[in-house]
Design a protein around this motif. Structure first.
Motif, PDB file in Angstrom:
ATOM      1  N   ALA A 108       0.831  -1.212   0.000  1.00 30.09           N
ATOM      2  CA  ALA A 108       0.000   0.000   0.000  1.00 30.09           C
ATOM      3  C   ALA A 108       0.861   1.256   0.000  1.00 30.09           C
ATOM      4  CB  ALA A 108      -0.903   0.000   1.231  1.00 30.09           C
ATOM      5  N   GLY A 109       0.372   2.302  -0.692  1.00 24.80           N
ATOM      6  CA  GLY A 109       1.021   3.619  -0.677  1.00 24.80           C
ATOM      7  C   GLY A 109      -0.038   4.701  -0.469  1.00 24.80           C
ATOM      8  N   TYR A 110       0.380   5.830   0.052  1.00 25.78           N
ATOM      9  CA  TYR A 110      -0.571   6.856   0.490  1.00 25.78           C
ATOM     10  C   TYR A 110      -0.244   8.220  -0.123  1.00 25.78           C
ATOM     11  CZ  TYR A 110      -1.550   3.129   3.723  1.00 25.78           C
ATOM     12  OH  TYR A 110      -1.871   1.892   4.236  1.00 25.78           O
ATOM     13  N   PRO A 111      -0.933   8.583  -1.222  1.00 24.50           N
ATOM     14  CA  PRO A 111      -0.660   9.876  -1.858  1.00 24.50           C
ATOM     15  C   PRO A 111      -0.820  11.051  -0.901  1.00 24.50           C
ATOM     16  CG  PRO A 111      -2.019   8.527  -3.295  1.00 24.50           C
ATOM     17  CD  PRO A 111      -1.901   7.782  -1.994  1.00 24.50           C
ATOM     18  N   GLU A 112      -1.689  10.893   0.123  1.00 24.11           N
ATOM     19  CA  GLU A 112      -1.872  11.993   1.079  1.00 24.11           C
ATOM     20  C   GLU A 112      -1.245  11.658   2.432  1.00 24.11           C
ATOM     21  OE1 GLU A 112      -5.931  13.808   0.688  1.00 24.11           O
ATOM     22  OE2 GLU A 112      -6.119  12.296  -0.870  1.00 24.11           O
ATOM     23  N   LYS A 113      -0.285  10.715   2.430  1.00 21.48           N
ATOM     24  CA  LYS A 113       0.471  10.309   3.620  1.00 21.48           C
ATOM     25  C   LYS A 113      -0.330   9.371   4.522  1.00 21.48           C
ATOM     26  CE  LYS A 113       1.350  12.883   7.415  1.00 21.48           C
ATOM     27  NZ  LYS A 113       1.199  11.916   8.492  1.00 21.48           N
ATOM     28  N   HIS A 114       0.344   8.361   5.042  1.00 20.38           N
ATOM     29  CA  HIS A 114      -0.290   7.500   6.040  1.00 20.38           C
ATOM     30  C   HIS A 114      -0.475   8.314   7.321  1.00 20.38           C
ATOM     31  CE1 HIS A 114      -0.481   4.354   9.221  1.00 20.38           C
ATOM     32  NE2 HIS A 114      -1.281   3.809   8.323  1.00 20.38           N
ATOM     33  N   PHE A 115      -1.607   8.141   7.971  1.00 25.04           N
ATOM     34  CA  PHE A 115      -1.960   9.044   9.084  1.00 25.04           C
ATOM     35  C   PHE A 115      -0.991   8.984  10.257  1.00 25.04           C
ATOM     36  CE2 PHE A 115      -3.963   6.245  12.323  1.00 25.04           C
ATOM     37  CZ  PHE A 115      -3.996   5.054  11.610  1.00 25.04           C
ATOM     38  N   GLU A 116      -0.246   7.911  10.408  1.00 24.18           N
ATOM     39  CA  GLU A 116       0.683   7.841  11.542  1.00 24.18           C
ATOM     40  C   GLU A 116       2.069   8.379  11.197  1.00 24.18           C
ATOM     41  OE1 GLU A 116       0.834   3.743  12.850  1.00 24.18           O
ATOM     42  OE2 GLU A 116      -1.332   3.668  12.905  1.00 24.18           O
ATOM     43  N   ALA A 117       2.342   8.579   9.915  1.00 27.57           N
ATOM     44  CA  ALA A 117       3.698   9.003   9.526  1.00 27.57           C
ATOM     45  C   ALA A 117       3.905  10.461   9.928  1.00 27.57           C
ATOM     46  CB  ALA A 117       3.880   8.847   8.017  1.00 27.57           C
ATOM     47  N   PRO A 118       5.072  10.775  10.517  1.00 28.80           N
ATOM     48  CA  PRO A 118       5.293  12.154  10.958  1.00 28.80           C
ATOM     49  C   PRO A 118       5.340  13.147   9.802  1.00 28.80           C
ATOM     50  CG  PRO A 118       7.283  10.804  11.266  1.00 28.80           C
ATOM     51  CD  PRO A 118       6.170   9.882  10.881  1.00 28.80           C
ATOM     52  N   ASN A 119       5.776  12.693   8.624  1.00 28.10           N
ATOM     53  CA  ASN A 119       5.787  13.562   7.444  1.00 28.10           C
ATOM     54  C   ASN A 119       5.843  12.682   6.189  1.00 28.10           C
ATOM     55  OD1 ASN A 119       8.663  12.972   6.843  1.00 28.10           O
ATOM     56  ND2 ASN A 119       8.950  14.012   8.806  1.00 28.10           N
ATOM     57  N   MET A 120       5.620  13.358   5.040  1.00 33.24           N
ATOM     58  CA  MET A 120       5.541  12.620   3.779  1.00 33.24           C
ATOM     59  C   MET A 120       6.869  11.937   3.451  1.00 33.24           C
ATOM     60  SD  MET A 120       3.162  12.050   1.654  1.00 33.24           S
ATOM     61  CE  MET A 120       2.940  11.274   0.102  1.00 33.24           C
ATOM     62  N   GLN A 121       7.961  12.653   3.723  1.00 28.77           N
ATOM     63  CA  GLN A 121       9.283  12.123   3.385  1.00 28.77           C
ATOM     64  C   GLN A 121       9.539  10.800   4.101  1.00 28.77           C
ATOM     65  OE1 GLN A 121      11.080  13.167   1.115  1.00 28.77           O
ATOM     66  NE2 GLN A 121      13.152  12.390   1.409  1.00 28.77           N
ATOM     67  N   SER A 122       9.189  10.744   5.384  1.00 29.04           N
ATOM     68  CA  SER A 122       9.433   9.515   6.145  1.00 29.04           C
ATOM     69  C   SER A 122       8.545   8.393   5.623  1.00 29.04           C
ATOM     70  CB  SER A 122       9.222   9.805   7.640  1.00 29.04           C
ATOM     71  OG  SER A 122       8.291   8.938   8.206  1.00 29.04           O
ATOM     72  N   ASP A 123       7.283   8.715   5.294  1.00 27.89           N
ATOM     73  CA  ASP A 123       6.365   7.692   4.769  1.00 27.89           C
ATOM     74  C   ASP A 123       6.896   7.130   3.443  1.00 27.89           C
ATOM     75  OD1 ASP A 123       4.061   6.244   5.257  1.00 27.89           O
ATOM     76  OD2 ASP A 123       2.783   7.570   4.083  1.00 27.89           O
ATOM     77  N   LEU A 124       7.435   8.045   2.606  1.00 27.14           N
ATOM     78  CA  LEU A 124       7.967   7.609   1.304  1.00 27.14           C
ATOM     79  C   LEU A 124       9.214   6.731   1.481  1.00 27.14           C
ATOM     80  CD1 LEU A 124       7.526  10.869  -0.815  1.00 27.14           C
ATOM     81  CD2 LEU A 124       6.367   8.684  -1.197  1.00 27.14           C
ATOM     82  N   LEU A 125      10.021   7.071   2.470  1.00 26.43           N
ATOM     83  CA  LEU A 125      11.232   6.256   2.694  1.00 26.43           C
ATOM     84  C   LEU A 125      10.860   4.835   3.113  1.00 26.43           C
ATOM     85  CD1 LEU A 125      13.627   8.803   4.432  1.00 26.43           C
ATOM     86  CD2 LEU A 125      14.024   7.622   2.253  1.00 26.43           C
ATOM     87  N   TYR A 126       9.817   4.707   3.957  1.00 27.52           N
ATOM     88  CA  TYR A 126       9.374   3.365   4.351  1.00 27.52           C
ATOM     89  C   TYR A 126       8.719   2.627   3.184  1.00 27.52           C
ATOM     90  CZ  TYR A 126      10.562   4.384   9.201  1.00 27.52           C
ATOM     91  OH  TYR A 126      11.240   4.684  10.357  1.00 27.52           O
ATOM     92  N   LEU A 127       8.055   3.388   2.321  1.00 28.92           N
ATOM     93  CA  LEU A 127       7.470   2.766   1.131  1.00 28.92           C
ATOM     94  C   LEU A 127       8.589   2.241   0.223  1.00 28.92           C
ATOM     95  CD1 LEU A 127       5.059   2.120  -0.711  1.00 28.92           C
ATOM     96  CD2 LEU A 127       5.184   4.448  -1.605  1.00 28.92           C
ATOM     97  N   LYS A 128       9.614   3.072   0.054  1.00 27.96           N
ATOM     98  CA  LYS A 128      10.756   2.647  -0.786  1.00 27.96           C
ATOM     99  C   LYS A 128      11.406   1.392  -0.193  1.00 27.96           C
ATOM    100  CE  LYS A 128      14.993   4.286  -3.038  1.00 27.96           C
ATOM    101  NZ  LYS A 128      15.661   3.019  -2.920  1.00 27.96           N
ATOM    102  N   ALA A 129      11.469   1.340   1.138  1.00 27.67           N
ATOM    103  CA  ALA A 129      12.078   0.159   1.786  1.00 27.67           C
ATOM    104  C   ALA A 129      11.278  -1.098   1.434  1.00 27.67           C
ATOM    105  CB  ALA A 129      12.132   0.370   3.298  1.00 27.67           C
ATOM    106  N   LYS A 130       9.930  -0.967   1.358  1.00 26.14           N
ATOM    107  CA  LYS A 130       9.099  -2.136   1.006  1.00 26.14           C
ATOM    108  C   LYS A 130       9.409  -2.577  -0.426  1.00 26.14           C
ATOM    109  CE  LYS A 130       4.976  -0.294   2.450  1.00 26.14           C
ATOM    110  NZ  LYS A 130       3.551  -0.208   2.852  1.00 26.14           N
ATOM    111  N   VAL A 131       9.594  -1.600  -1.297  1.00 23.45           N
ATOM    112  CA  VAL A 131       9.893  -1.941  -2.701  1.00 23.45           C
ATOM    113  C   VAL A 131      11.289  -2.568  -2.789  1.00 23.45           C
ATOM    114  CG1 VAL A 131      10.207  -1.004  -5.029  1.00 23.45           C
ATOM    115  CG2 VAL A 131       8.320  -0.184  -3.601  1.00 23.45           C
ATOM    116  N   ASP A 132      12.241  -1.961  -2.085  1.00 22.79           N
ATOM    117  CA  ASP A 132      13.609  -2.508  -2.115  1.00 22.79           C
ATOM    118  C   ASP A 132      13.652  -3.930  -1.539  1.00 22.79           C
ATOM    119  OD1 ASP A 132      14.439  -0.164  -3.230  1.00 22.79           O
ATOM    120  OD2 ASP A 132      15.286   0.685  -1.391  1.00 22.79           O
ATOM    121  N   ALA A 133      12.724  -4.215  -0.616  1.00 18.32           N
ATOM    122  CA  ALA A 133      12.706  -5.558  -0.001  1.00 18.32           C
ATOM    123  C   ALA A 133      11.988  -6.578  -0.884  1.00 18.32           C
ATOM    124  CB  ALA A 133      12.039  -5.489   1.370  1.00 18.32           C
ATOM    125  N   GLY A 134      11.379  -6.127  -1.994  1.00 20.84           N
ATOM    126  CA  GLY A 134      10.816  -7.116  -2.924  1.00 20.84           C
ATOM    127  C   GLY A 134       9.389  -6.887  -3.402  1.00 20.84           C
TER     128      GLY A 134
END
Ligand code: FAD
Length: 322
Positions: free
Chosen positions: A183-209
Motif C-alpha cells: 500500500a502507498g498513500y498519496p496523502e500520507k499514512h496518518f501515523e507518519a510524521p511527514n511525507m518524506q518519512s512515509d515515502l522512505l518506508y514505502l521505498k524500503a518495502k519496494v527494495d525488499a521485494g
C-alpha cells in the motif's frame, strides 16, 4: 472443466499496452451466502477485470451487556473467508484474485500456514499490509510473535519465495512464487510524521521485494501525480496503481476523511453539499469518478483499481463511460 490461466498482477501489467481494470471487494458479512458476493460481482465481470482484490478483516472485541449489568468481552469476526473467497471467485469466473494479508492478529507461524494454503490453492498474488488497530484499541499492536510493519510480513513472503520456511531444518523445500503488492498513500499514512518519512518506508518495502504499489483512495488526481513523481524521484520504479472510490452519500463527506485520512477537494464537496438527496450525490460522485478515471487513463496509469464497496452499479457505469 474450467481451464485456468493464472497470472501475476505484475505480468498482467507488463503484457498490457493500455490501462487495465481491477476491482476490490469485501468478503460477505458473516451469515450471508456466497451468492450475495456473486450478485455483487456479476455486473462487474463483463468489464473483464485483470484481477480482483479481496480485503481481510480481523476479529474485533465487542462488549455485550449481561442482565446483572456487567459486560462480557467477546470476539467477533464480521467478514471471514478471504482465502476461500479468492478460490471461489477463481473457480467461478476464472479471474486472478489478490487476497489481502495483514500483520495484525497473526503470529508468523499462522502467516506461514496462510501462505502455504494460498499456494496450494494456486493463488500467486498477495497484497501485504500491516492492518489497523481493532476499533476497541487506540493503536496498532502486533500479535505476540507477529509482525509490526508490512515490510516484516513482506520479508516472510520473500523468504518463502526463496524456499525458506520458518523451520530452517526443512530440506529440498518448494519455492512459492507470490507476486507482492504493497500500500502507498498519496496523502500520507496518518501515523507518519511527514511525507518524506512515509515515502522512505514505502521505498524500503519496494527494495525488499514489492512488485507494485496500490494507493489509498484519492479524489484529486494531482495528489496521485505528485505522489508518483516523489516516488520516481526517490528511485522507486515499480508500477503505482491508483485506488479509486465513488462518493454516493452526504455522510461520506465527513466519514471518508475521518476513516481514511484523505481530503475531499472543495469543488466536489461544494457540489455534494448542494445536492437535495443521496440520489443526486450518487450522480455527482459518478461524474467525478468518470472524470478522474479518464484523466488517469490518458496519463497511462497501469491499472484503474476500483473500490467497489457495495456499489457495483456505479463502478459498472463508470467503466462503461471510459
Ligand atoms: P506499513 O507499511 O507497515 O506502514 C504503517 C506506518 O508505519 C506508516 O506510517 C509508515 O510510514 C510507518 N512505517 C513503515 N515501516 C516502518 C518502520 N520500519 N519503522 C517505523 N515506521 C514504519 N487494512 C485491513 O485491515 N485489511 C485490508 O484488506 C486492507 N486493505 C488495504 C488496501 C489498500 C490498497 C490500502 C491503501 C490499505 C488497506 N488497508 C487494509 C489499511 C492498512 O492496513 C492501513 O492503512 C494500515 O494502517 C497501514 O498499512 P501499511 O501496510 O501501509 O503499513
Amino acid at each position: 472443466m474450467l481451464e485456468f490461466f493464472l497470472m501475476k498482477v505484475i505480468d498482467h501489467i507488463r503484457q498490457s499496452t493500455e490501462p487495465l481494470i481491477s476491482f476490490e471487494i469485501l468478503p460477505p458479512l458473516k451469515g450471508k451466502s456466497i451468492q450475495s458476493l456473486y450478485q455483487h460481482l456479476d455486473p462487474l465481470m463483463e468489464h473483464k477485470p485483470a484481477f480482483i482484490n479481496v480485503t481481510y478483516h480481523r476479529s474485533e472485541h465487542v462488549f455485550k451487556k449481561k442482565p446483572d449489568g456487567t459486560f462480557d468481552k467477546i470476539v467477533v469476526r464480521k467478514r471471514p473467508g478471504t482465502e476461500s473467497i479468492c478460490a471461489a471467485i477463481l473457480n467461478k469466473y476464472n479471474v486472478d484474485t489478490v487476497p489481502h494479508l495483514i500483520c495484525g492478529g497473526f503470529d508468523i507461524n499462522e502467516t506461514e500456514d496462510a501462505l502455504i494454503n494460498l499456494n496450494y490453492l494456486g493463488i500467486d498474488n498477495v497484497l501485504v499490509l500491516r492492518g489497523d488497530a481493532p476499533k476497541s484499541e487506540s493503536s496498532f499492536e502486533p500479535e505476540p510473535g507477529g509482525h509490526r510493519f508490512a515490510i516484516d510480513l513482506l520479508k516472510q513472503v520473500v523468504n518463502l519465495n526463496n524456499g525458506l520456511y520458518l523451520e530452517k531444518e526443512l530440506k529440498n523445500t518448494s519455492q512459492t512464487k507470490f507476486c507482492i503488492g504493497v500500500a502507498g498513500y498519496p496523502e500520507k499514512h496518518f501515523e507518519a510524521p511527514n511525507m518524506q518519512s512515509d515515502l522512505l518506508y514505502l521505498k524500503a518495502k519496494v527494495d525488499a521485494g514489492a512488485d507494485y504499489i496500490i494507493t489509498q483512495m484519492f479524489f484529486d488526481n494531482s495528489q496521485y501525480f505528485a505522489f508518483v513523481k516523489a516516488c520516481r524521484d526517490m528511485g522507486v520504479t515499480v508500477p503505482i496503481i491508483p485506488g479509486l472510490k465513488p462518493i454516493y452519500s452526504k455522510k461520506q463527506l465527513t466519514l471518508l476523511p475521518k476513516t481514511f485520512h484523505i481530503d475531499i477537494p472543495s469543488d466536489l464537496a461544494k457540489e455534494i453539499i448542494t445536492c437535495k438527496n443521496d440520489e443526486e450525490v450518487e450522480k455527482v460522485g459518478e461524474e467525478w469518478l468518470v472524470a478522474q478515471s479518464k484523466e488517469l487513463k490518458k496519463a497511462g496509469v497501469p491499472v484503474l483499481h476500483y473500490y467497489t464497496l457495495g456499489r457495483p452499479h456505479i463502478i459498472a457505469n463508470v467503466v462503461n463511460s471510459i
